[in-house]
Structure formats: C-alpha cells, structure tokens
Design an enzyme around this catalytic site. Structure first.
Site, short mmCIF file in Angstrom:
data_model
loop_
_atom_site.label_atom_id
_atom_site.label_comp_id
_atom_site.label_asym_id
_atom_site.label_seq_id
_atom_site.Cartn_x
_atom_site.Cartn_y
_atom_site.Cartn_z
CE LYS A 123 38.86 14.62 -5.83
NZ LYS A 123 38.06 14.61 -4.51
CG ASP A 154 39.96 21.47 -11.18
OD1 ASP A 154 40.73 20.54 -10.80
OD2 ASP A 154 39.00 21.93 -10.34
CE1 TYR A 214 32.62 22.59 -4.90
CE2 TYR A 214 34.10 21.02 -4.78
CZ TYR A 214 33.37 21.83 -4.19
OH TYR A 214 33.73 21.81 -2.84
N1 HOZ Z 1 32.31 16.88 -3.13
C1 HOZ Z 1 33.17 16.31 -2.99
C2 HOZ Z 1 33.61 15.21 -3.91
N2 HOZ Z 1 33.44 15.92 -5.41
C3 HOZ Z 1 32.96 15.54 -1.68
C4 HOZ Z 1 34.17 15.09 -0.83
C5 HOZ Z 1 33.64 14.53 0.57
O1 HOZ Z 1 32.73 14.69 0.93
O2 HOZ Z 1 34.77 14.25 1.09
#
Ligand code: HOZ
Length: 429
Positions: free
Chosen positions: A267, A239, A145
């Site tokens: 992050k 990434d 992702y």
């Molecule tokens: N898909 C995000 C983590 N891989 C979720 C982030 C969120 O909902 O804050």
C-alpha cells in the site's frame, strides 16, 4: 444524487468482468446499490462519472495517505515514465527505497525484497519462514486477512468475511492442513497451537487488524507472541501491509515496540502504484534465492514507476513525521463525532482509531476478536453506508474493512462528515 451513468457502466462491466469488478468487495454486494464508477480523484475527494463528489475515506484502501493527485508523487511518476516503464533489471531506485525502509526499522529490517502486492509479500514471507526453520505449519488468527493465497484463505477477514465465506472454495483441504488457527488477542489459543504441533514455522498476525474492521492487538498480547515464538523456534511475521506507514511512520512496530522476525509491507510504500515488500534480518532473508534455496521471483518486481512513487512518498513522510499526529487527531475527532451522534440516536456503536486508520462497528460491545466482530449488525451498517454515500461520504463498503484519513482530508471535511452521520443515524435508527 444522480447515478444513471454508474448504473449503466456497472451493467456493461458485468458483461465482461466477473461481477463487474476486479476485487470482490468493490461490487457493493453487502451494502446494496451500485458502486460509483470513478472518474477521478481530487485531494480528499472522489468524483464519479455522474459528477457526484464524495469525501473519500477509502483512499484506494490505504495507499493514498497524501490523498489523490499529490503533485510530488505525480511528478516522480511522470519523470520515471519518461525513462521507460519496466526493465526487468536492477535499478538504483530500488536500492534507494530499500535503504529508506531499512533505516526506519534498525533492529528488524536489514534486507528486503520488493514484490507487486501484499498477497505476494505474505505468500513469499511464509515460504521463507518455512525454508529457514525447516518446519511446515503456520499459525494464523481468525479474521486476519493476509491476501488470497491458498493456505491463508482460512477464516480470513476482508472480502472473504464480507461475503460470509471466510474460507474459500477451490482450496484443497490438503493445502490448509498446515494452517493452524488461533484467536486474536487470546494467547491461550496460541499456546494450544504450540502444544498441538512441534512443527510450527511461523505465526503471522496483522498487529493492527484492518480486515475484520479495525481491531488492534493488545501490546501485551504481541509481547507474549514474541516470547512464545522465540521459545519455540518459530518466526514471528507482522503483516503490516495495511498498518505500515499508516498507523504511524513505523506502523505497529513503532507503536508497540514489539519486533517481529519478518514484516510485510504494501500500500503506502507504493504511493498508489502496485507494490509489496517483505523484509527481516539478513540471516533469514539470505535464505532467499539467489543467495539461498527459497525461490521467489517476479518480472515486474521492483518496477521503476512503482519504486519512484514509493520513494517520493517516503521522502515526504520521513521529512514530515509530525503529520501522523495531525492525521490521528482527525481520526480521533471523526470517531468521537460518530460516538456522539450514535449515542444521541440510541444506536449501539463501537469506534476505534490508530493513526490515520479508523473503524466502527454497529455492536453493543467492544470488539477484540473475530467472534466479536461477527456479532455486529451488518444490516445497520449497510443502511448507514448507503445513507452516507447518498450525502457525499464514501466509506469502505463493508463492516469488515477499515477507513483512512489522508492529509487532504481537512478538519472541515471531518466536521461535515459528522453532521452527515448525525442525519443518517437519525434516519436509520
Ligand atoms: N480487501 C481489500 C481491502 N482490504 C479490498 C481491495 C479492493 O477491492 O481494492
């Protein structure tokens, strides 16, 4: 546990916010029940508006490696707020943070640019790779992702997989014609992509995949990727939005020694504030506007509050690199504990950890790629998640996400979690 206030708040939120949430996984659709609405964080704990206290293994999906409410980060933010919230003009704080990151990756990152999220970082890095190589195609891996930009929402992990729709509607076929798919940890599939296209600008990978559950790439696979991209004049992008400064201070680059051409971060480098960044060798980065013709911009990019939080965070981590082995030992202990209790109750479980990241699959076999991950028992995961939550343990609400340990997650909290997992697995087997 009492949840009436969260239930009420969720109903109210759903009237005004799509699905009641601003990021889909948070809605708890795949695990059932109502998401706790958070009142505040406290070190390694989250406290919801009903007053329930949870050991927090989500840590805002990765950024909070020092836990919630770290005084040093909070002070940096408060000091920055005093001076103004945003200028849309350069500040020394940006250079300060850039310098720190550059110093950590001597052969990889000479220059970088800050943006506001991981999605933006990756989207921009790909545009840059295309601009630099003059080629159009990109190779991505099934189950990885890279945020929610159009051309990357193809067989994407994270929320897309959680909801059983790895490829999003609303993305025109034309936009994904240049996205070639390969299998994680399978170099033959990458070779095939290079045989099919001589127009590949870049290969992008989560070198430690955290969005199909935690699935690290094998070192030899990354080495082969490095070779094949070099041979074919394609850019290799790591990434590390999730794994950077998490799996280790230097993320997967530090762990494997494999050096990509471009790397994306997010992050942790924002200390909990919205930040992304992408960087690489000067000769590539200088293709970016204003030095080059690849356009990329943002009103809030390099925001002083976010930069100050990031500076404080990196100061602490760089001065205390030893903290990563403490975190890894806790992640290891937690996963060994889960292994033990799963075995005791005859539940098939596969566990994994890298630094402060951990993951577990209700799966008979070791997970090496997306196909393997999809064979996991998501119903069992949902029952486990629910059970853990009810006993005060807040885990990522999807089989296809990763868990995080913070410095505020004590050994005692880890032991308590294992005891709770024992009870919960007993009740769901
Ligand atoms: N898909 C995000 C983590 N891989 C979720 C982030 C969120 O909902 O804050």
């Amino acid at each position: 546990m009492e949840h009436s206030k969260s239930i009420e708040a969720f109903e109210e939120a759903k009237r005004y916010i799509v699905g009641g949430v601003n990021s889909p996984v948070r809605a708890f659709n795949s695990v059932g029940g109502t998401p706790p609405f958070i009142e505040r964080g406290d070190g390694g704990y989250l406290i919801d508006i009903d007053g329930n206290r949870y050991i927090d293994y989500v840590q805002s999906w990765g950024p909070l490696i020092l836990g919630h409410t770290d005084e040093r980060i909070q002070k940096a933010v408060k000091d920055a707020v005093e001076k103004g919230l945003s200028f849309g003009a350069p500040t020394e704080t940006e250079t300060e943070l850039a310098k720190k990151i550059v110093s950590l990756f001597p052969n990889v990152v000479e220059k970088l640019r800050f943006v506001n999220s991981g999605t933006e970082a990756v989207m921009s890095a790909i545009r840059l790779a295309r601009g630099f190589t003059g080629k159009d195609d990109i190779v991505k891996f099934e189950g990885n992702y890279h945020g929610h930009s159009d051309s990357l929402l193809v067989q994407a992990g994270s929320g897309a997989t959680t909801f059983g729709k790895p490829s999003s509607s609303g993305v025109p076929q034309d936009f994904t014609n240049h996205t070639l798919l390969a299998k994680y940890n399978d170099i033959e599939s990458v070779k095939k992509a290079f045989e099919e296209s001589n127009n590949i600008a870049c290969v992008i990978i989560e070198p430690i995949a955290g969005n199909m559950g935690l699935v690290p790439a094998e070192k030899s696979f990354l080495e082969e990727l490095r070779e094949i991209t070099k041979e074919n004049g394609a850019i290799l992008i790591f990434d590390e939005v999730m794994s950077g400064f998490r799996a280790g201070l230097r993320g997967a680059i530090g762990i494997t020694g494999v050096e990509p051409d471009l790397v994306t971060f997010g992050k942790v480098i924002g200390g909990g504030m919205p930040v992304g960044a992408f960087g690489g060798k000067g000769e590539i980065m200088d293709y970016l506007s204003p030095n080059g013709g690849v356009y990329q911009a943002g009103t809030l990019s390099g925001n002083p509050i976010a930069m100050s939080a990031g500076n404080a965070m990196l100061d602490i981590l760089m001065e205390n690199e030893g903290v990563y082995s403490v975190l890894e030992n806790r992640a290891k202990r937690l996963m060994e504990g889960f292994d033990e209790v799963a075995k005791r109750h005859g539940i098939p479980l596969q566990t994994e950890y890298r630094g402060s990241m951990f993951g577990f699959f209700f799966n008979e076999n070791r997970v090496k790629n997306f196909d393997d991950a999809l064979k996991s028992d998501t119903k069992m995961f949902a029952k486990f998640h629910r059970g853990m939550l009810e006993q005060g343990v807040y885990l990522a609400c999807s089989q296809f996400e990763t868990g995080f340990i913070s410095t505020a997650t004590s050994d005692n909290m880890v032991e308590k979690t294992i005891d709770i997992a024992d009870k919960v697995m007993k009740s769901i087997r």
